[in-house]
Design a protein around this motif. Structure first.
Motif, PDB file in Angstrom:
ATOM      1  N   ALA A 184      -5.541   1.179   3.819  1.00 44.67           N
ATOM      2  CA  ALA A 184      -5.076  -0.331   3.813  1.00 44.67           C
ATOM      3  C   ALA A 184      -5.506  -1.114   5.142  1.00 44.67           C
ATOM      4  O   ALA A 184      -5.415  -0.764   6.073  1.00 44.67           O
ATOM      5  N   LEU A 185      -5.639  -2.355   4.796  1.00 42.75           N
ATOM      6  CA  LEU A 185      -5.808  -3.180   6.017  1.00 42.75           C
ATOM      7  C   LEU A 185      -4.811  -4.312   5.718  1.00 42.75           C
ATOM      8  O   LEU A 185      -4.613  -5.396   4.962  1.00 42.75           O
ATOM      9  N   GLY A 186      -3.614  -4.074   6.688  1.00 39.62           N
ATOM     10  CA  GLY A 186      -2.421  -5.121   6.298  1.00 39.62           C
ATOM     11  C   GLY A 186      -1.783  -4.618   4.936  1.00 39.62           C
ATOM     12  O   GLY A 186      -1.691  -3.608   4.803  1.00 39.62           O
ATOM     13  N   ARG A 187      -1.572  -5.618   4.125  1.00 37.53           N
ATOM     14  CA  ARG A 187      -1.215  -5.609   2.908  1.00 37.53           C
ATOM     15  C   ARG A 187      -2.132  -5.375   1.995  1.00 37.53           C
ATOM     16  O   ARG A 187      -2.183  -5.203   0.765  1.00 37.53           O
ATOM     17  N   ARG A 231      -8.637  -1.378  13.367  1.00 37.39           N
ATOM     18  CA  ARG A 231      -7.556  -0.353  13.027  1.00 37.39           C
ATOM     19  C   ARG A 231      -7.149  -0.524  11.701  1.00 37.39           C
ATOM     20  O   ARG A 231      -6.622  -1.636  11.466  1.00 37.39           O
ATOM     21  N   HIS A 232      -7.152   0.396  11.181  1.00 37.85           N
ATOM     22  CA  HIS A 232      -6.346   0.428   9.608  1.00 37.85           C
ATOM     23  C   HIS A 232      -5.602   1.491   9.312  1.00 37.85           C
ATOM     24  O   HIS A 232      -5.809   2.542  10.166  1.00 37.85           O
ATOM     25  N   LYS A 233      -4.949   1.357   8.310  1.00 38.15           N
ATOM     26  CA  LYS A 233      -3.743   2.569   8.099  1.00 38.15           C
ATOM     27  C   LYS A 233      -4.218   3.241   6.793  1.00 38.15           C
ATOM     28  O   LYS A 233      -4.886   2.705   6.015  1.00 38.15           O
ATOM     29  N   VAL A 234      -3.741   4.447   6.665  1.00 37.37           N
ATOM     30  CA  VAL A 234      -4.234   5.457   5.764  1.00 37.37           C
ATOM     31  C   VAL A 234      -2.635   6.089   5.200  1.00 37.37           C
ATOM     32  O   VAL A 234      -2.142   6.679   6.059  1.00 37.37           O
ATOM     33  N   VAL A 261       2.959  10.078   4.193  1.00 37.47           N
ATOM     34  CA  VAL A 261       2.588  10.159   5.432  1.00 37.47           C
ATOM     35  C   VAL A 261       1.690   8.888   5.665  1.00 37.47           C
ATOM     36  O   VAL A 261       0.715   8.776   5.042  1.00 37.47           O
ATOM     37  N   GLU A 262       2.029   8.319   6.781  1.00 37.31           N
ATOM     38  CA  GLU A 262       1.267   6.807   7.312  1.00 37.31           C
ATOM     39  C   GLU A 262       0.478   7.800   8.569  1.00 37.31           C
ATOM     40  O   GLU A 262       1.009   8.088   9.596  1.00 37.31           O
ATOM     41  N   SER A 263      -1.018   7.388   8.583  1.00 35.29           N
ATOM     42  CA  SER A 263      -1.532   7.853   9.875  1.00 35.29           C
ATOM     43  C   SER A 263      -2.419   6.453   9.952  1.00 35.29           C
ATOM     44  O   SER A 263      -2.419   5.485   9.194  1.00 35.29           O
ATOM     45  N   TYR A 264      -3.458   6.280  10.964  1.00 35.11           N
ATOM     46  CA  TYR A 264      -4.280   5.277  11.247  1.00 35.11           C
ATOM     47  C   TYR A 264      -5.761   5.859  11.743  1.00 35.11           C
ATOM     48  O   TYR A 264      -5.639   7.071  12.324  1.00 35.11           O
ATOM     49  N   PRO A 310       0.824  -1.218  -0.106  1.00 33.66           N
ATOM     50  CA  PRO A 310      -0.108  -0.128  -0.008  1.00 33.66           C
ATOM     51  C   PRO A 310       0.803   1.193   0.146  1.00 33.66           C
ATOM     52  O   PRO A 310       0.311   1.984  -0.633  1.00 33.66           O
ATOM     53  N   ARG A 311       1.670   1.389   0.751  1.00 34.08           N
ATOM     54  CA  ARG A 311       2.739   2.487   0.920  1.00 34.08           C
ATOM     55  C   ARG A 311       3.402   2.931  -0.591  1.00 34.08           C
ATOM     56  O   ARG A 311       3.371   3.951  -1.004  1.00 34.08           O
ATOM     57  N   LEU A 312       4.196   1.771  -1.072  1.00 31.36           N
ATOM     58  CA  LEU A 312       4.567   2.019  -2.474  1.00 31.36           C
ATOM     59  C   LEU A 312       3.580   2.546  -3.614  1.00 31.36           C
ATOM     60  O   LEU A 312       3.597   3.165  -4.364  1.00 31.36           O
TER      61      LEU A 312
END
Length: 210
Positions: free
Chosen positions: A84-87, A110-113, A135-138, A51-53
């Motif tokens: 994203a939820l995990g990968r 909990r998930h990441k954005v 930027v990584e948030s949750y 997700p990050r890439l």
């Protein structure tokens, strides 16, 4: 508009996105792009792409696509937000079924954005710097009952949103906690964007931000 490499006026600021949320966020810090030119790119994730890439690749591609089309001196901002939820990369909800699928997955979890922003100068402004941030948030959702999800679907502000919800929309009633950049979760991390703009070599007193 200046086309020489000796820029004596501020280059144009171009937003490579039609997102009204990103325009509103820029307005929040007193910025109004000189031009809005959405980049029509394929946003399909690559096989096994994290997700990050994925967010960074799309933000960079949007900025580069528009910068390559410009004949005048300009700086292009491209951005992309991935939920994203995990990968697993959640899709943008373009229909009710997709929105319901996303909200069901996010319920009680909990998930990441990830939101990436990329700045690319046009060829007519060789002094400009290419730079980017991610930027990584949750976000933590409360448990959503079928009735809660029905209400969110009926509200309709899920349309076109990554993960099927908007932090600034009706889903906020069910979001228990966030961490990181609120503006990044909405669509454009304002602190990081401001730092990228301040780092550009604009003529004295002609930068986009103080």
């Amino acid at each position: 508009m200046v086309t020489s490499s000796s820029v004596t006026t501020r280059p144009a600021l171009v937003l490579a996105s039609a997102s009204p949320r990103r325009l509103e966020l820029l307005a929040q810090i007193g910025l109004s792009p000189d031009s809005v030119q959405p980049a029509d790119i394929d946003e399909t994730p690559h096989p096994n792409e994290l997700p990050r890439l994925h967010a960074l690749r799309l933000a960079r591609s949007k900025a580069e696509t528009i910068a390559s089309r410009l004949a005048d001196a300009a700086l292009v901002i491209g951005s992309d937000t991935v939920v994203a939820l995990g990968r697993r990369i959640l899709p943008k909800a373009e229909d009710e079924a997709t929105a319901r699928y996303c909200l069901t997955l996010l319920s009680g979890r909990r998930h990441k954005v990830y939101t990436a922003v990329s700045c690319r100068p046009s060829a007519a402004w060789p002094e400009g710097h290419s730079n980017e941030r991610i930027v990584e948030s949750y976000v933590i959702f409360n448990r959503l009952t079928p009735q809660h999800i029905d209400a969110l679907i009926e509200n309709g502000d899920w349309n076109g949103k990554a993960g099927g919800y908007a932090l600034q929309g009706a889903a906020a009633a069910y979001i228990r906690q966030i961490g990181g950049s609120a503006s990044g979760i909405i669509g454009l991390p304002l602190f990081e964007t401001t730092q990228l703009l301040r780092g550009q070599p604009c003529p004295a007193g002609m930068g986009w931000v103080p």
